[in-house]
Enzyme design. Structure first.
Site, mmCIF file in Angstrom:
data_model
loop_
_atom_site.group_PDB
_atom_site.id
_atom_site.type_symbol
_atom_site.label_atom_id
_atom_site.label_comp_id
_atom_site.label_asym_id
_atom_site.label_seq_id
_atom_site.Cartn_x
_atom_site.Cartn_y
_atom_site.Cartn_z
ATOM 1 N N GLU A 164 13.556 -3.134 71.968
ATOM 2 C CA GLU A 164 12.504 -2.134 71.817
ATOM 3 C C GLU A 164 11.857 -2.197 70.435
ATOM 4 O OE1 GLU A 164 13.489 -0.078 69.227
ATOM 5 O OE2 GLU A 164 15.432 -1.085 69.354
ATOM 6 N N GLY A 306 16.516 -4.241 65.704
ATOM 7 C CA GLY A 306 15.880 -3.885 66.968
ATOM 8 C C GLY A 306 15.099 -5.057 67.511
ATOM 9 N N GLU A 307 14.031 -4.772 68.219
ATOM 10 C CA GLU A 307 13.112 -5.743 68.841
ATOM 11 C C GLU A 307 13.820 -6.795 69.687
ATOM 12 O OE1 GLU A 307 11.887 -8.981 65.366
ATOM 13 O OE2 GLU A 307 11.069 -6.952 65.168
ATOM 14 N N GLY A 308 15.017 -6.462 70.191
ATOM 15 C CA GLY A 308 15.732 -7.393 71.049
ATOM 16 C C GLY A 308 16.436 -8.508 70.314
#
Length: 341
Positions: A164, A306-308
Site C-alpha cells: 500500500e 510499505g509499498e509492497g
C-alpha cells in the site's frame, strides 16, 4: 466476533467467506515425495522446503509455480491526517503513485531484480476518507465496492503480494488493530514515516478517540474496516479474499497490509491460511499484530517502507524455493547414492 448477515452490501463478502477452499493434500503429498528424492539431506534447505509445500497446497498443483508473481500496491488518502498524525503532507500519496508509474520507487527496483509484475491501484486520491475521529471512514456500499475492486488484483498471477501507499495509514492500521484486538491505543501506534514524540501522542490520541466513537459497532470486523479503515485497506482485504477463492497464495507486506488482512482473520479463523507474512516491519506494533494473525514472517530486514517492498523481497525467496524444488536433480537422475538405511 459476529458475522451475522445484515441484508446489506457486506452480505456478498460474508457469503464468500462461508465456503473457502482448503489446502490440496494430494499436491502436498506429491511435493513431499519429490522433496525426499532431491540431492540433499532431508530438511537441509530448512524453511525453503516448507515454502514449496505451501505453494503446492494453495495452488492445488504440483510442481509449485512462481512464474507470474504480481505485487499489487493500493493507494488511498485519509481524513484523519487533519489530526496532525503524519510526517508528510497528503499530496505525497499521489506523488509516490507517479513515482511508481515512472519506475522510480524502491518497489520498482525490487520487482525488476526478481522479475515480478507490479500493479498500482489508485483509490479516489482526491477524495480522502472521512476523519475517523469524527465519523465512519466509509459507507458500507463504498467499502464493499472497494473490496470488490481489490479483487481484480488477482488476475493473471500464481502468487500475489499486497502492499500500500497512503499518508496517514499507519494511524488507520493502529485504529483497526486496536478496534479488533483491544489493548491500549499506545500498544498499536508507531512512528510510521517518522513522526516525533509529539506526533506519536497525537496518533495515540486520534486512535483512542476513533475507537471510542465507533466502539458500539466494532464487534463486527467488517464494521471495523469501514469505520476505522480506508480504501487501500478495504481493497487489500478484497484481494486477499479473492486470492483464497481462486487458489492463489498471498504474501502480505507490513503493518498496514497486515491490518487489512486481520479483518478476514477476525471473521473466520482460517481465512489467512493461504497467506504468509513477507517480512517483519520495523513498525513496533507489527510483531504484535503478526502474533495475533499467527503468521511467521519470512524476512526480518528492519524495513518499514510499505509499498509492497517487504512482500516483494520475500517473493524472491519464494521464487528461489520453487526453482530449487523443481530444478534440483533427484538421487536417481544424478546418479548420487542416497542415505544408507
Amino acid at each position: 466476533m459476529t458475522n451475522a448477515a445484515t441484508g446489506l452490501p457486506f452480505d456478498d463478502i460474508r457469503n464468500l467467506l462461508k465456503d473457502l477452499p482448503g489446502p490440496d493434500l494430494e499436491a502436498v503429498r506429491a511435493c513431499r515425495a519429490r522433496e525426499a528424492q532431491l540431492t540433499k539431506p532431508p530438511g537441509a534447505l530448512g524453511r525453503l522446503e516448507s515454502l514449496s509445500e505451501w505453494l503446492c497446497a494453495w495452488q492445488a498443483h504440483h510442481p509449485p509455480k512462481a512464474e507470474r508473481v504480481v505485487v499489487a500496491v493500493f493507494a488511498g488518502n485519509h481524513g484523519v491526517v487533519a489530526q496532525g498524525v503524519a510526517a508528510y503532507p497528503q499530496e505525497v500519496t499521489r506523488q509516490m503513485v507517479a513515482n511508481f508509474q515512472n519506475d522510480g520507487a524502491a518497489v520498482n527496483q525490487i520487482c525488476k531484480t526478481f522479475g515480478l509484475g507490479l500493479k498500482v491501484f489508485e483509490l479516489a486520491l482526491d477524495h480522502p476518507t472521512r476523519d475517523i475521529t469524527e465519523g465512519a471512514a466509509l459507507e458500507e456500499a463504498e467499502c464493499a465496492a472497494t473490496m470488490a475492486y481489490g479483487m481484480e488484483a488477482t488476475e493473471g498471477c500464481d502468487l500475489l503480494c499486497i502492499g500500500e501507499m497512503g499518508i496517514g495509514n499507519t494511524t488507520i492500521a493502529a485504529a483497526m488493530a486496536h478496534g479488533l484486538f483491544g489493548g491500549a491505543a499506545e500498544d498499536w501506534v508507531g512512528p510510521g514515516t517518522g513522526v516525533d514524540g509529539e506526533g506519536l501522542r497525537r496518533k495515540a490520541d486520534a486512535v483512542r478517540r476513533a475507537v471510542a466513537l465507533h466502539g458500539p459497532h466494532l464487534s463486527d470486523p467488517l464494521e471495523v474496516l469501514r469505520r476505522l479503515g480506508g480504501r487501500e485497506l478495504a481493497a487489500m482485504a478484497g484481494a486477499v479474499l479473492a486470492a483464497r477463492v481462486q487458489r492463489i497464495p498471498v504474501l502480505i507486506d507490513g503493518y498496514v497490509a497486515s491490518a487489512a488482512a486481520a479483518v478476514l482473520k477476525a471473521l473466520r479463523p482460517d481465512a489467512l491460511d493461504h497467506c504468509m507474512a513477507g517480512h517483519l516491519s520495523a513498525e513496533p506494533a507489527h510483531r504484535r499484530l503478526l502474533e495475533k494473525l499467527e503468521l511467521r514472517p519470512i524476512l526480518d530486514l528492519g524495513m518499514r517502507l510499505g509499498e509492497g517492498s517487504g512482500a516483494a523481497m520475500a517473493a524472491g525467496v519464494v521464487k528461489a524455493a520453487a526453482d530449487l524444488h523443481n530444478g534440483m536433480a533427484t538421487f536417481e537422475s544424478a546418479g548420487v547414492s542416497g542415505k544408507e538405511e
